[in-house]
Design a protein around this motif. Structure first.
Motif, PDB file in Angstrom:
ATOM      1  N   SER A 340       0.586  -0.580   0.048  1.00  0.00           N
ATOM      2  CA  SER A 340      -0.240   0.269   0.233  1.00  0.00           C
ATOM      3  C   SER A 340       0.992   1.226  -0.030  1.00  0.00           C
ATOM      4  CB  SER A 340      -1.440   0.052   1.620  1.00  0.00           C
ATOM      5  OG  SER A 340      -0.262  -0.389   1.960  1.00  0.00           O
ATOM      6  N   ALA A 341       0.310   2.114  -1.249  1.00  0.00           N
ATOM      7  CA  ALA A 341       1.550   3.770  -0.641  1.00  0.00           C
ATOM      8  C   ALA A 341       1.612   4.538   0.150  1.00  0.00           C
ATOM      9  CB  ALA A 341       0.294   4.580  -1.880  1.00  0.00           C
ATOM     10  N   PRO A 342       2.351   4.499   1.200  1.00  0.00           N
ATOM     11  CA  PRO A 342       2.703   5.595   2.042  1.00  0.00           C
ATOM     12  C   PRO A 342       2.064   7.386   1.705  1.00  0.00           C
ATOM     13  CG  PRO A 342       4.929   4.327   1.780  1.00  0.00           C
ATOM     14  CD  PRO A 342       3.617   4.207   0.569  1.00  0.00           C
ATOM     15  N   LYS A 343       2.529   7.395   2.638  1.00  0.00           N
ATOM     16  CA  LYS A 343       2.304   8.971   2.178  1.00  0.00           C
ATOM     17  C   LYS A 343       3.140   9.678   1.856  1.00  0.00           C
ATOM     18  CE  LYS A 343      -1.075  10.165   6.084  1.00  0.00           C
ATOM     19  NZ  LYS A 343      -1.275  11.280   7.684  1.00  0.00           N
ATOM     20  N   PHE A 344       2.476  10.556   0.384  1.00  0.00           N
ATOM     21  CA  PHE A 344       3.172  11.096  -0.035  1.00  0.00           C
ATOM     22  C   PHE A 344       4.423  11.655  -0.037  1.00  0.00           C
ATOM     23  CE2 PHE A 344       4.328  13.834  -3.974  1.00  0.00           C
ATOM     24  CZ  PHE A 344       4.521  12.686  -4.164  1.00  0.00           C
ATOM     25  N   GLU A 350      12.321  10.832   3.872  1.00  0.00           N
ATOM     26  CA  GLU A 350      12.797   9.652   3.814  1.00  0.00           C
ATOM     27  C   GLU A 350      14.119   9.503   2.772  1.00  0.00           C
ATOM     28  OE1 GLU A 350      13.181   7.278   5.486  1.00  0.00           O
ATOM     29  OE2 GLU A 350      12.244   8.066   6.869  1.00  0.00           O
ATOM     30  N   LEU A 351      13.513  10.210   1.462  1.00  0.00           N
ATOM     31  CA  LEU A 351      14.731  10.659  -0.075  1.00  0.00           C
ATOM     32  C   LEU A 351      15.573  11.543   0.569  1.00  0.00           C
ATOM     33  CD1 LEU A 351      12.394   9.898  -2.782  1.00  0.00           C
ATOM     34  CD2 LEU A 351      13.651   8.826  -2.318  1.00  0.00           C
ATOM     35  N   LYS A 352      14.559  12.720   0.784  1.00  0.00           N
ATOM     36  CA  LYS A 352      15.588  13.662   1.220  1.00  0.00           C
ATOM     37  C   LYS A 352      17.230  12.975   2.289  1.00  0.00           C
ATOM     38  CE  LYS A 352      12.343  17.365  -0.126  1.00  0.00           C
ATOM     39  NZ  LYS A 352      12.022  17.952   0.390  1.00  0.00           N
ATOM     40  N   ASN A 353      16.303  12.244   3.453  1.00  0.00           N
ATOM     41  CA  ASN A 353      16.903  12.401   4.710  1.00  0.00           C
ATOM     42  C   ASN A 353      18.246  11.374   4.588  1.00  0.00           C
ATOM     43  OD1 ASN A 353      15.598  13.339   6.452  1.00  0.00           O
ATOM     44  ND2 ASN A 353      14.056  11.824   6.862  1.00  0.00           N
ATOM     45  N   HIS A 362       4.898  18.755 -11.870  1.00  0.00           N
ATOM     46  CA  HIS A 362       3.974  19.195 -11.874  1.00  0.00           C
ATOM     47  C   HIS A 362       3.095  17.891 -12.959  1.00  0.00           C
ATOM     48  CE1 HIS A 362       5.469  20.229 -16.026  1.00  0.00           C
ATOM     49  NE2 HIS A 362       4.000  19.932 -16.934  1.00  0.00           N
ATOM     50  N   TYR A 363       4.269  16.953 -13.594  1.00  0.00           N
ATOM     51  CA  TYR A 363       3.200  15.853 -14.604  1.00  0.00           C
ATOM     52  C   TYR A 363       2.117  15.047 -14.201  1.00  0.00           C
ATOM     53  CZ  TYR A 363       7.220  17.416 -18.008  1.00  0.00           C
ATOM     54  OH  TYR A 363       7.934  17.975 -18.445  1.00  0.00           O
ATOM     55  N   ASN A 364       2.257  14.995 -12.216  1.00  0.00           N
ATOM     56  CA  ASN A 364       1.700  13.738 -11.906  1.00  0.00           C
ATOM     57  C   ASN A 364       1.837  14.480 -10.100  1.00  0.00           C
ATOM     58  OD1 ASN A 364       0.685  11.606 -10.809  1.00  0.00           O
ATOM     59  ND2 ASN A 364       1.917   9.979 -12.545  1.00  0.00           N
ATOM     60  N   PRO A 365       0.384  13.995  -8.967  1.00  0.00           N
ATOM     61  CA  PRO A 365       0.921  14.362  -8.313  1.00  0.00           C
ATOM     62  C   PRO A 365       1.506  13.241  -7.594  1.00  0.00           C
ATOM     63  CG  PRO A 365      -1.768  13.776  -9.281  1.00  0.00           C
ATOM     64  CD  PRO A 365      -1.197  14.275 -10.293  1.00  0.00           C
ATOM     65  N   LEU A 366       1.314  12.467  -7.796  1.00  0.00           N
ATOM     66  CA  LEU A 366       2.347  11.528  -7.051  1.00  0.00           C
ATOM     67  C   LEU A 366       3.542  10.602  -8.432  1.00  0.00           C
ATOM     68  CD1 LEU A 366      -0.797   8.868  -6.777  1.00  0.00           C
ATOM     69  CD2 LEU A 366       0.041  10.065  -5.591  1.00  0.00           C
ATOM     70  N   GLY A 367       3.722  12.195  -8.522  1.00  0.00           N
ATOM     71  CA  GLY A 367       5.257  11.630  -9.479  1.00  0.00           C
ATOM     72  C   GLY A 367       6.123  12.221  -8.525  1.00  0.00           C
ATOM     73  N   ILE A 368       6.955  11.473  -8.310  1.00  0.00           N
ATOM     74  CA  ILE A 368       9.020  12.604  -7.850  1.00  0.00           C
ATOM     75  C   ILE A 368       9.572  12.174  -8.738  1.00  0.00           C
ATOM     76  CG2 ILE A 368       9.730  11.934  -5.807  1.00  0.00           C
ATOM     77  CD1 ILE A 368       7.821  10.580  -3.968  1.00  0.00           C
TER      78      ILE A 368
END
Length: 386
Positions: A340-344, A350-353, A362-368
Protein backbone atom coordinates in the motif's frame (compact mmCIF):
# COMPACT_ATOMS: atom_id res chain seq x y z
CA UNK A 1 -20.28 36.91 -45.02
CA UNK A 2 -22.61 34.25 -43.57
CA UNK A 3 -24.74 35.34 -40.61
CA UNK A 4 -23.92 33.69 -37.27
CA UNK A 5 -25.13 34.00 -33.71
CA UNK A 6 -22.36 36.00 -32.03
CA UNK A 7 -20.74 35.18 -28.70
CA UNK A 8 -18.85 37.78 -26.64
CA UNK A 9 -16.18 36.84 -24.09
CA UNK A 10 -13.62 38.61 -21.92
CA UNK A 11 -10.08 37.47 -21.18
CA UNK A 12 -7.67 39.63 -19.22
CA UNK A 13 -8.22 43.19 -20.46
CA UNK A 14 -9.55 42.03 -23.82
CA UNK A 15 -13.08 41.60 -25.20
CA UNK A 16 -13.69 39.59 -28.37
CA UNK A 17 -16.65 38.43 -30.43
CA UNK A 18 -16.92 35.37 -32.68
CA UNK A 19 -19.59 33.01 -34.09
CA UNK A 20 -21.04 30.62 -31.52
CA UNK A 21 -20.34 26.91 -32.05
CA UNK A 22 -21.45 23.70 -30.35
CA UNK A 23 -18.06 22.13 -29.64
CA UNK A 24 -14.38 23.02 -30.00
CA UNK A 25 -13.25 21.58 -33.34
CA UNK A 26 -11.59 22.62 -36.57
CA UNK A 27 -15.11 22.60 -38.12
CA UNK A 28 -16.12 25.69 -36.07
CA UNK A 29 -16.63 28.73 -38.38
CA UNK A 30 -13.96 30.65 -36.41
CA UNK A 31 -11.68 28.84 -34.02
CA UNK A 32 -11.73 29.82 -30.34
CA UNK A 33 -10.82 27.39 -27.57
CA UNK A 34 -11.92 28.43 -24.05
CA UNK A 35 -9.78 25.62 -22.56
CA UNK A 36 -6.66 27.44 -23.80
CA UNK A 37 -7.16 30.52 -21.61
CA UNK A 38 -4.45 29.34 -19.18
CA UNK A 39 -2.13 28.81 -22.16
CA UNK A 40 -2.77 32.38 -23.35
CA UNK A 41 -2.36 33.81 -19.82
CA UNK A 42 1.01 32.07 -19.38
CA UNK A 43 2.04 33.24 -22.86
CA UNK A 44 1.40 36.86 -21.88
CA UNK A 45 3.64 36.44 -18.81
CA UNK A 46 6.38 34.65 -20.79
CA UNK A 47 6.42 37.15 -23.67
CA UNK A 48 6.43 40.12 -21.26
CA UNK A 49 9.41 38.63 -19.39
CA UNK A 50 11.18 38.05 -22.73
CA UNK A 51 10.45 41.65 -23.83
CA UNK A 52 11.87 43.04 -20.59
CA UNK A 53 14.98 40.86 -20.91
CA UNK A 54 15.51 42.13 -24.47
CA UNK A 55 14.88 45.74 -23.42
CA UNK A 56 13.43 46.70 -26.81
CA UNK A 57 10.18 46.85 -28.73
CA UNK A 58 9.18 43.43 -30.05
CA UNK A 59 7.15 42.33 -33.08
CA UNK A 60 4.92 39.27 -32.65
CA UNK A 61 3.52 36.70 -35.08
CA UNK A 62 0.31 34.84 -34.16
CA UNK A 63 0.51 32.16 -36.86
CA UNK A 64 -2.96 30.60 -36.42
CA UNK A 65 -5.16 33.57 -35.55
CA UNK A 66 -8.64 32.01 -35.36
CA UNK A 67 -10.83 34.54 -33.53
CA UNK A 68 -7.77 36.78 -33.04
CA UNK A 69 -7.85 36.39 -29.24
CA UNK A 70 -4.15 35.61 -28.91
CA UNK A 71 -2.78 38.35 -31.15
CA UNK A 72 -5.23 40.95 -29.81
CA UNK A 73 -4.35 40.13 -26.19
CA UNK A 74 -0.62 40.28 -26.97
CA UNK A 75 -0.95 43.81 -28.37
CA UNK A 76 -3.32 45.04 -25.67
CA UNK A 77 -1.82 43.42 -22.55
CA UNK A 78 1.96 43.24 -23.14
CA UNK A 79 4.11 46.38 -22.78
CA UNK A 80 6.72 47.19 -25.42
CA UNK A 81 4.98 45.46 -28.35
CA UNK A 82 5.38 47.02 -31.79
CA UNK A 83 3.54 45.29 -34.62
CA UNK A 84 1.45 42.13 -34.17
CA UNK A 85 0.80 40.03 -37.28
CA UNK A 86 -2.23 37.72 -37.12
CA UNK A 87 -2.37 35.08 -39.85
CA UNK A 88 -5.15 32.64 -40.75
CA UNK A 89 -5.97 30.87 -44.02
CA UNK A 90 -9.72 31.35 -43.35
CA UNK A 91 -11.44 34.42 -44.79
CA UNK A 92 -14.14 34.21 -42.09
CA UNK A 93 -11.47 34.16 -39.38
CA UNK A 94 -9.81 37.21 -40.98
CA UNK A 95 -13.13 39.07 -40.84
CA UNK A 96 -13.53 38.45 -37.08
CA UNK A 97 -9.84 39.16 -36.40
CA UNK A 98 -10.29 42.62 -37.96
CA UNK A 99 -13.56 43.09 -36.06
CA UNK A 100 -11.87 42.25 -32.73
CA UNK A 101 -8.91 44.53 -33.43
CA UNK A 102 -11.42 47.40 -33.91
CA UNK A 103 -13.46 46.30 -30.88
CA UNK A 104 -10.33 46.77 -28.71
CA UNK A 105 -9.30 50.08 -30.39
CA UNK A 106 -5.90 48.75 -31.47
CA UNK A 107 -3.45 49.94 -34.09
CA UNK A 108 -0.31 48.20 -35.42
CA UNK A 109 -2.13 44.86 -35.68
CA UNK A 110 -2.13 43.47 -39.24
CA UNK A 111 -4.25 40.57 -40.51
CA UNK A 112 -2.94 38.17 -43.19
CA UNK A 113 -4.49 35.28 -45.11
CA UNK A 114 -1.70 32.86 -46.03
CA UNK A 115 -0.64 29.27 -45.67
CA UNK A 116 1.22 29.23 -42.32
CA UNK A 117 4.57 27.93 -43.61
CA UNK A 118 4.54 30.25 -46.64
CA UNK A 119 3.76 33.21 -44.38
CA UNK A 120 6.81 32.50 -42.18
CA UNK A 121 9.08 32.15 -45.23
CA UNK A 122 7.79 35.47 -46.65
CA UNK A 123 8.53 37.22 -43.35
CA UNK A 124 12.04 35.94 -42.62
CA UNK A 125 13.70 37.75 -39.71
CA UNK A 126 10.75 40.11 -39.09
CA UNK A 127 9.50 38.66 -35.78
CA UNK A 128 10.88 38.67 -32.26
CA UNK A 129 8.18 36.23 -31.12
CA UNK A 130 6.60 33.46 -33.23
CA UNK A 131 3.61 31.71 -31.65
CA UNK A 132 2.61 28.39 -33.24
CA UNK A 133 -0.65 27.21 -31.71
CA UNK A 134 -2.26 24.94 -34.32
CA UNK A 135 -5.19 22.54 -34.09
CA UNK A 136 -3.12 19.33 -33.81
CA UNK A 137 0.57 18.96 -34.54
CA UNK A 138 3.00 21.90 -34.98
CA UNK A 139 5.43 19.60 -36.81
CA UNK A 140 4.84 20.77 -40.44
CA UNK A 141 5.50 24.41 -39.53
CA UNK A 142 8.72 24.10 -37.52
CA UNK A 143 11.11 24.05 -40.45
CA UNK A 144 9.69 27.36 -41.70
CA UNK A 145 9.83 28.71 -38.13
CA UNK A 146 13.53 27.77 -38.03
CA UNK A 147 14.10 29.56 -41.32
CA UNK A 148 12.15 32.66 -40.15
CA UNK A 149 13.34 32.97 -36.53
CA UNK A 150 15.70 35.82 -35.67
CA UNK A 151 18.68 35.55 -33.37
CA UNK A 152 17.56 36.15 -29.76
CA UNK A 153 13.88 35.58 -30.54
CA UNK A 154 11.21 33.59 -28.71
CA UNK A 155 9.44 30.60 -30.24
CA UNK A 156 6.22 29.48 -28.51
CA UNK A 157 4.94 26.06 -29.59
CA UNK A 158 1.77 24.15 -28.68
CA UNK A 159 1.10 20.50 -29.56
CA UNK A 160 -2.34 18.99 -29.00
CA UNK A 161 -1.50 15.59 -30.54
CA UNK A 162 -0.51 14.22 -27.14
CA UNK A 163 -1.61 10.65 -27.95
CA UNK A 164 1.23 10.50 -30.52
CA UNK A 165 3.85 12.24 -28.35
CA UNK A 166 2.95 10.14 -25.30
CA UNK A 167 3.23 6.86 -27.20
CA UNK A 168 -0.42 5.73 -27.33
CA UNK A 169 0.04 5.76 -31.12
CA UNK A 170 3.80 5.36 -31.79
CA UNK A 171 3.69 5.41 -35.62
CA UNK A 172 2.31 9.00 -35.94
CA UNK A 173 5.02 10.18 -33.52
CA UNK A 174 7.75 8.55 -35.62
CA UNK A 175 6.21 10.03 -38.77
CA UNK A 176 5.67 13.56 -37.41
CA UNK A 177 8.56 13.98 -34.97
CA UNK A 178 11.13 11.43 -36.25
CA UNK A 179 11.26 9.99 -32.75
CA UNK A 180 10.08 6.78 -31.11
CA UNK A 181 7.90 7.41 -28.04
CA UNK A 182 7.22 5.03 -25.16
CA UNK A 183 4.04 5.01 -23.04
CA UNK A 184 5.44 4.96 -19.50
CA UNK A 185 4.18 6.63 -16.32
CA UNK A 186 6.30 9.68 -17.28
CA UNK A 187 5.14 9.73 -20.94
CA UNK A 188 4.01 13.40 -20.83
CA UNK A 189 7.54 14.46 -19.94
CA UNK A 190 8.90 12.18 -22.67
CA UNK A 191 6.47 13.88 -25.09
CA UNK A 192 7.74 17.35 -24.16
CA UNK A 193 11.33 16.16 -24.62
CA UNK A 194 10.47 14.65 -28.04
CA UNK A 195 8.85 17.94 -29.11
CA UNK A 196 11.82 20.02 -27.85
CA UNK A 197 14.25 17.65 -29.57
CA UNK A 198 12.37 17.87 -32.85
CA UNK A 199 12.46 21.70 -32.70
CA UNK A 200 16.20 21.59 -31.90
CA UNK A 201 16.95 19.34 -34.89
CA UNK A 202 14.63 21.35 -37.21
CA UNK A 203 16.46 24.59 -36.33
CA UNK A 204 19.97 23.15 -36.34
CA UNK A 205 20.18 23.10 -40.16
CA UNK A 206 19.93 26.90 -40.01
CA UNK A 207 22.75 27.03 -37.41
CA UNK A 208 20.20 27.96 -34.73
CA UNK A 209 19.71 26.34 -31.33
CA UNK A 210 17.20 26.41 -28.49
CA UNK A 211 17.23 27.27 -24.81
CA UNK A 212 14.05 25.99 -23.13
CA UNK A 213 12.70 28.77 -20.91
CA UNK A 214 9.57 26.99 -19.69
CA UNK A 215 7.50 23.95 -20.63
CA UNK A 216 4.37 22.30 -19.34
CA UNK A 217 1.93 19.51 -20.11
CA UNK A 218 -1.64 20.48 -19.22
CA UNK A 219 -4.84 18.54 -19.97
CA UNK A 220 -4.84 17.88 -23.73
CA UNK A 221 -1.76 19.84 -24.84
CA UNK A 222 1.97 20.46 -24.40
CA UNK A 223 3.54 23.92 -24.54
CA UNK A 224 7.15 25.07 -24.99
CA UNK A 225 8.75 28.53 -24.69
CA UNK A 226 12.10 28.46 -26.49
CA UNK A 227 14.67 31.22 -26.87
CA UNK A 228 16.39 30.96 -30.24
CA UNK A 229 20.13 31.58 -30.46
CA UNK A 230 22.45 31.46 -33.45
CA UNK A 231 25.92 30.14 -34.32
CA UNK A 232 27.14 26.88 -35.86
CA UNK A 233 29.62 25.95 -33.09
CA UNK A 234 27.13 26.63 -30.30
CA UNK A 235 24.45 24.73 -32.24
CA UNK A 236 26.80 21.71 -32.49
CA UNK A 237 27.40 21.95 -28.75
CA UNK A 238 23.69 22.27 -28.02
CA UNK A 239 22.88 19.09 -29.97
CA UNK A 240 24.84 17.13 -27.36
CA UNK A 241 21.61 17.54 -25.34
CA UNK A 242 19.93 15.07 -27.73
CA UNK A 243 19.75 11.43 -26.67
CA UNK A 244 17.55 8.55 -25.50
CA UNK A 245 15.64 7.41 -22.43
CA UNK A 246 15.76 3.63 -21.80
CA UNK A 247 13.10 2.02 -19.60
CA UNK A 248 12.68 -1.41 -18.02
CA UNK A 249 9.05 -2.57 -18.01
CA UNK A 250 9.90 -5.27 -15.49
CA UNK A 251 11.55 -3.39 -12.59
CA UNK A 252 10.79 0.25 -13.65
CA UNK A 253 14.49 1.21 -13.84
CA UNK A 254 15.21 4.00 -16.32
CA UNK A 255 18.40 5.60 -17.65
CA UNK A 256 19.41 8.31 -20.13
CA UNK A 257 22.14 8.32 -22.77
CA UNK A 258 23.27 11.51 -24.53
CA UNK A 259 24.22 11.42 -28.19
CA UNK A 260 22.30 10.76 -31.40
CA UNK A 261 24.45 7.79 -32.41
CA UNK A 262 25.82 6.56 -29.09
CA UNK A 263 25.62 2.87 -28.15
CA UNK A 264 22.59 2.19 -25.93
CA UNK A 265 22.34 -0.64 -23.40
CA UNK A 266 19.82 -3.29 -24.42
CA UNK A 267 19.69 -5.07 -21.06
CA UNK A 268 18.51 -3.65 -17.74
CA UNK A 269 21.48 -3.42 -15.31
CA UNK A 270 19.12 -4.08 -12.36
CA UNK A 271 17.09 -7.13 -13.42
CA UNK A 272 18.54 -8.28 -16.74
CA UNK A 273 15.30 -7.79 -18.74
CA UNK A 274 15.24 -6.09 -22.16
CA UNK A 275 15.14 -2.28 -22.12
CA UNK A 276 12.78 -0.25 -24.35
CA UNK A 277 14.03 3.04 -25.77
CA UNK A 278 12.41 6.43 -26.48
CA UNK A 279 14.04 9.02 -28.68
CA UNK A 280 15.89 10.80 -30.04
CA UNK A 281 14.70 13.49 -27.63
CA UNK A 282 15.96 16.51 -25.67
CA UNK A 283 17.79 15.59 -22.45
CA UNK A 284 18.83 19.16 -21.58
CA UNK A 285 16.92 21.41 -19.13
CA UNK A 286 13.21 21.87 -19.88
CA UNK A 287 12.60 24.55 -17.20
CA UNK A 288 14.62 27.74 -16.59
CA UNK A 289 14.58 28.81 -12.94
CA UNK A 290 15.36 32.51 -13.49
CA UNK A 291 12.83 32.90 -16.33
CA UNK A 292 10.02 31.20 -14.37
CA UNK A 293 10.73 33.34 -11.28
CA UNK A 294 10.31 36.44 -13.45
CA UNK A 295 7.02 35.06 -14.84
CA UNK A 296 5.72 34.60 -11.28
CA UNK A 297 6.65 38.20 -10.41
CA UNK A 298 5.12 39.47 -13.68
CA UNK A 299 1.75 37.96 -12.69
CA UNK A 300 1.41 40.81 -10.15
CA UNK A 301 1.37 43.32 -13.05
CA UNK A 302 -1.21 41.55 -15.21
CA UNK A 303 -4.95 40.89 -15.08
CA UNK A 304 -5.31 37.19 -15.77
CA UNK A 305 -8.48 35.22 -15.05
CA UNK A 306 -6.58 31.99 -14.37
CA UNK A 307 -4.11 33.62 -11.94
CA UNK A 308 -4.48 31.02 -9.18
CA UNK A 309 -4.07 28.09 -11.58
CA UNK A 310 -1.24 29.82 -13.46
CA UNK A 311 0.78 30.55 -10.30
CA UNK A 312 0.24 27.02 -9.01
CA UNK A 313 1.63 25.58 -12.26
CA UNK A 314 4.53 28.08 -12.44
CA UNK A 315 5.59 27.29 -8.87
CA UNK A 316 5.59 23.56 -9.63
CA UNK A 317 7.67 24.13 -12.79
CA UNK A 318 10.04 26.34 -10.77
CA UNK A 319 10.66 23.53 -8.25
CA UNK A 320 11.32 21.11 -11.15
CA UNK A 321 13.87 23.39 -12.85
CA UNK A 322 16.94 21.62 -11.46
CA UNK A 323 15.49 18.10 -11.35
CA UNK A 324 16.75 15.11 -13.34
CA UNK A 325 14.92 13.70 -16.38
CA UNK A 326 11.90 11.38 -15.82
CA UNK A 327 10.06 10.74 -12.55
CA UNK A 328 8.77 7.83 -10.48
CA UNK A 329 5.06 7.17 -10.00
CA UNK A 330 4.68 6.03 -6.39
CA UNK A 331 1.54 3.98 -7.09
CA UNK A 332 3.19 2.14 -10.02
CA UNK A 333 6.10 1.07 -7.79
CA UNK A 334 3.83 0.11 -4.87
CA UNK A 335 1.70 -1.93 -7.26
CA UNK A 336 4.75 -3.85 -8.52
CA UNK A 337 5.85 -4.46 -4.89
CA UNK A 338 2.28 -5.35 -3.82
CA UNK A 339 2.44 -2.69 -1.08
CA UNK A 340 0.00 0.00 0.00
CA UNK A 341 1.28 3.49 -0.80
CA UNK A 342 2.66 5.43 2.20
CA UNK A 343 1.91 9.13 2.65
CA UNK A 344 3.51 11.04 -0.20
CA UNK A 345 5.32 13.60 1.99
CA UNK A 346 6.86 10.80 4.08
CA UNK A 347 8.44 9.34 0.94
CA UNK A 348 9.85 12.75 0.00
CA UNK A 349 11.26 13.21 3.51
CA UNK A 350 12.90 9.75 3.54
CA UNK A 351 14.53 10.34 0.16
CA UNK A 352 15.92 13.67 1.36
CA UNK A 353 17.13 12.11 4.62
CA UNK A 354 19.05 9.55 2.55
CA UNK A 355 20.76 12.37 0.62
CA UNK A 356 18.71 12.18 -2.59
CA UNK A 357 16.82 14.83 -4.51
CA UNK A 358 13.05 14.51 -3.99
CA UNK A 359 10.97 16.91 -6.06
CA UNK A 360 7.26 16.99 -6.87
CA UNK A 361 6.33 17.29 -10.54
CA UNK A 362 3.49 19.09 -12.35
CA UNK A 363 3.05 16.06 -14.64
CA UNK A 364 1.60 13.80 -11.97
CA UNK A 365 0.42 14.49 -8.38
CA UNK A 366 2.01 11.14 -7.35
CA UNK A 367 5.23 11.71 -9.28
CA UNK A 368 8.66 12.16 -7.67
CA UNK A 369 11.68 13.45 -9.57
CA UNK A 370 14.79 12.05 -7.92
CA UNK A 371 18.39 11.04 -8.56
CA UNK A 372 17.71 7.90 -6.51
CA UNK A 373 17.63 4.55 -8.31
CA UNK A 374 14.60 2.29 -8.40
CA UNK A 375 16.10 0.02 -5.71
CA UNK A 376 16.66 2.98 -3.35
CA UNK A 377 13.02 4.01 -3.72
CA UNK A 378 11.77 0.45 -3.26
CA UNK A 379 13.74 0.12 0.00
CA UNK A 380 12.21 3.36 1.30
CA UNK A 381 8.68 2.18 0.40
CA UNK A 382 9.25 -1.19 2.11
CA UNK A 383 10.69 0.56 5.18
CA UNK A 384 7.72 2.95 5.40
CA UNK A 385 5.25 0.06 5.05
CA UNK A 386 6.83 -1.68 8.04
Amino acid sequence: MEEYKIKRIEEGLTTIEFPEFEKVSSAAPVFYNPHMELNRDLSILAIQVFQKEQGREINICDLFGGSGIRGVRYKKEIDGVGEVSINDISETANHYERHNIELNNLSDVEVYQHDASMFLRMKRGEFDVIDIDPFGTPSPFLDSAGYCARRDSLLCVTATDTSALCGTYPEPCIRKYNSKPYKSEYCHETGIRILAGFVALSLSKYAKFIEVKMSHSTEHYMRLYLEIKKGSKRTDESLKNMGYISHCKNCLHRQTRNGLASPIDDVCPICGEKLVHAGPLWLGPIQNEEFIRKMILEAENKKINSEKEALKLLNKCLIESNAPATFYDVHSICKSLKLSAPKFDLILDELKNDGFQAIKTHYNPLGIKSDAGIKDIEQILIKLNK
